[in-house]
Design a protein around this motif. Structure first.
Motif, short mmCIF file in Angstrom:
data_model
loop_
_atom_site.label_atom_id
_atom_site.label_comp_id
_atom_site.label_asym_id
_atom_site.label_seq_id
_atom_site.Cartn_x
_atom_site.Cartn_y
_atom_site.Cartn_z
N ASP A 294 0.81 -1.22 0.00
CA ASP A 294 0.00 0.00 0.00
C ASP A 294 0.84 1.27 0.00
N HIS A 295 1.92 1.28 0.76
CA HIS A 295 2.70 2.51 0.92
C HIS A 295 3.67 2.75 -0.24
N GLU A 296 3.82 1.78 -1.14
CA GLU A 296 4.77 1.93 -2.24
C GLU A 296 4.16 2.76 -3.37
N GLU A 297 5.02 3.49 -4.04
CA GLU A 297 4.57 4.33 -5.15
C GLU A 297 4.21 3.48 -6.36
N GLY A 298 3.30 4.01 -7.20
CA GLY A 298 2.94 3.34 -8.45
C GLY A 298 1.60 2.64 -8.37
N GLY A 299 1.08 2.28 -9.55
CA GLY A 299 -0.22 1.64 -9.63
C GLY A 299 -0.21 0.25 -9.01
N LYS A 300 -1.31 -0.10 -8.40
CA LYS A 300 -1.41 -1.39 -7.70
C LYS A 300 -2.11 -2.45 -8.53
N ASN A 301 -2.64 -2.06 -9.70
CA ASN A 301 -3.36 -3.02 -10.56
C ASN A 301 -2.86 -2.93 -12.00
N LEU A 302 -1.56 -2.87 -12.15
CA LEU A 302 -0.98 -2.71 -13.48
C LEU A 302 -0.75 -4.04 -14.19
N TYR A 303 -0.93 -5.16 -13.48
CA TYR A 303 -0.56 -6.46 -14.05
C TYR A 303 -1.74 -7.43 -14.05
N GLU A 304 -2.94 -6.92 -14.18
CA GLU A 304 -4.12 -7.79 -14.18
C GLU A 304 -4.09 -8.76 -15.35
N ASN A 305 -3.69 -8.29 -16.51
CA ASN A 305 -3.65 -9.16 -17.69
C ASN A 305 -2.65 -10.29 -17.48
N GLU A 306 -1.46 -9.95 -16.96
CA GLU A 306 -0.45 -10.97 -16.72
C GLU A 306 -0.94 -12.01 -15.70
N LEU A 307 -1.59 -11.53 -14.65
CA LEU A 307 -2.12 -12.45 -13.63
C LEU A 307 -3.23 -13.33 -14.20
N LEU A 308 -4.06 -12.74 -15.06
CA LEU A 308 -5.13 -13.52 -15.68
C LEU A 308 -4.56 -14.61 -16.58
N GLN A 309 -3.53 -14.28 -17.37
CA GLN A 309 -2.95 -15.27 -18.28
C GLN A 309 -2.29 -16.41 -17.48
N GLU A 310 -1.63 -16.06 -16.39
CA GLU A 310 -1.04 -17.09 -15.53
C GLU A 310 -2.13 -18.03 -15.00
#
Length: 514
Positions: A294-310
């Motif tokens: 939560d405290h880290e910079e950057g988007g938290k849902n940038l890899y939904e496609n990669e997770l879905l393919q896995e």
């Protein structure tokens, strides 16, 4: 109530006129369309009884002229004809009812009551029925001891909420809101007691975010029919019921099944779990490159496609021709609507549509949206208005034409927050108003649901001393510094991440094109 009756055989209808007058209606009559139109222009009528087959101007011609003068007056057409094309013409002009001669007095009386008093009668009956149901809901609440009991109770509350909305009876609506608050208090205790068991293999558990694709979606994917899997971010169950009628113009509902968002009921956790088929702790351990705290910079849902393919690969669907699409603004939505037919070669299209999430955040940030969505009733209305005029509705229409199976779901719901509760922590404390995690958390144990060992509920922690706490019912977290300012700013906004029926019990719906 004053009624105009236009019929070229009006003299033969005297017994019916007397009957209606005895029932309290005031009748004006005319034996031709021209005179009837003049009477309509010069007087105020509650309804119009209109003969279809008249000498001179026909009933349909009179109907068109009357609609131009006042489109809102209920019109009941009476005819000797049973020809289908005449019925279609009349219905196409949005008449209130269509009666075929000979008619008896009670037929006409019923039609007038439907046209003039239906709303009032329905409201009165709805209020009576809810008053009778109130005690049963209270009994159901006291006996709820499994997740299915809570699903049934929540769906019943939504049903009555939508019914009472149409009555405009604010007192009963407030009683229902109070009853829903009581239910959410008990629901929080239920989740506190059972959630860890759900995560750790307890048999009597609902479908959770991380099991939806493996346990439900895979059952619907078929080589013989393409599938459009739509995830509308932040869609509450009552909002689904509001947009459902628009979709059912093009699709038949095959299955509607509530499932549960994991905790936190927030996009970073629930949607990543949905697509990956993993709990957040497992995502962090197996795919650390896709996880941010939560405290880290950057988007938290940038890899939904990669997770879905896995996940699809793990489920043996690696040969499935699929495409993942995320829509976060109107321009991209319109582009997809224009290009959707080019996507038809895919076996599976996964579409994430973020409008409802943007709407809930806009309500926090924009005064105009706060006014337009000041409560759940107006929030539903705004959602329905957006959906019916959105590119997503256009995409769904095209999907039906292309024979796509349609599956609609969400990652979590949202709740209108009202009651602040104080929390203190270090600078790495998460910013979400409905859950907090971080070191050195200080809070009132009575006002939250806390998990001191997050790994036991499938959540990663920044350090050993970083528990997760969740707001209950309609409360939200606020810092002691500038407390009054933040309370004023966030009160009556829509938030997610905590424990409530609205956030956790969410829809999964399967539809087939008509």
């Amino acid at each position: 109530m004053r009624v105009l009756w236009i019929d070229d055989e009006i003299d033969l209808l005297k017994p019916l006129i007397i009957f209606l007058e005895n029932k309290g209606y005031e009748l004006d009559v005319s034996n031709n369309g021209v005179e009837g139109i003049e009477m309509f222009k010069n007087n105020k009528y509650s309804a119009l009884l209109l003969d279809e087959n008249m000498v001179g101007l026909s009933g349909l011609e009179v109907l068109n002229i009357i609609n131009e003068l006042d489109y809102n007056v209920p019109i009941i057409m009476i005819t000797k004809s049973e020809e289908e094309n005449i019925m279609e013409d009349a219905i196409g002009n949005k008449i209130s009812d269509y009666l075929i001669k000979p008619v008896n007095p009670n037929q006409i009386l019923l039609s007038l009551k439907k046209a003039l008093s239906q709303s009032k009668l329905v409201s009165e009956r709805t209020l009576t029925n809810y008053q009778q149901e109130f005690r049963k809901i209270s009994n159901d609440l006291s006996s709820a001891n499994c997740y299915q009991d809570w699903v049934n109770l929540y769906l019943k509350l939504i049903y009555w909420e939508l019914q009472l909305n149409d009555t405009g009876e604010s007192t009963m609506e407030e009683i229902l809101i109070s009853q829903k608050t009581e239910c959410n208090n008990s629901f929080s205790r239920f989740i506190d007691k059972n959630y860890e068991n759900w995560i750790n293999g307890f048999e009597d558990k609902p479908i959770l975010s991380n099991r939806l694709i493996s346990d439900r979606l895979t059952n619907e994917i078929s080589p013989s029919q393409k599938t459009l899997f739509v995830v509308i971010d932040n869609l509450r169950y009552d909002q689904w019921k509001t947009i459902e009628p628009y979709i059912l113009k093009y699709y038949n509902k095959i299955l509607e099944e509530p499932y549960f968002s994991i905790l936190p009921s927030a996009t970073q956790y629930a949607r990543n779990a949905l697509f990956s088929g993993l709990m957040p702790l497992d995502i962090k351990d197996k795919f650390p490159q896709y996880w941010k705290f939560d405290h880290e910079e950057g988007g938290k849902n940038l890899y939904e496609n990669e997770l879905l393919q896995e996940n699809l690969n793990k489920l043996g669907l690696s040969n499935l021709k699929n495409e993942y699409i995320k829509i976060t603004n109107l321009k991209n939505g319109r582009k997809l609507e224009d290009d959707f037919k080019s996507k038809a070669e895919n076996d599976l299209i996964t579409l994430v549509y973020n409008f409802v999430d943007m709407l809930s955040h806009s309500k926090t940030e924009m005064e105009m949206i706060k006014e337009l969505a000041s409560n759940d009733k107006s929030y539903r209305s705004l959602t329905a208005s957006w959906f019916n005029n959105s590119p997503l509705m256009g995409i769904i229409k095209q999907a039906a034409e292309l024979n796509f199976k349609l599956i609609i779901t969400t990652d979590h719901g949202t709740i209108n927050v009202k009651n602040p509760t104080k929390v203190i922590g270090n600078k790495d404390l998460s910013s979400n108003l409905r859950y907090k995690t971080g070191k050195s958390l200080s809070f009132n144990y009575k006002e939250v649901v806390s998990f001191m060992e997050p790994n036991k509920i499938g959540l990663p922690s920044v350090s050993i001393n970083s528990p997760f706490i969740f707001a209950k019912d309609n409360s939200f977290f606020a810092y002691p510094n500038n407390f009054n300012y933040y309370v004023s700013y966030f009160k009556d906004t829509y938030q997610h991440g905590g424990i409530s029926m609205e956030e956790m019990i969410i829809p999964y719906v399967v539809l087939e094109p008509k």
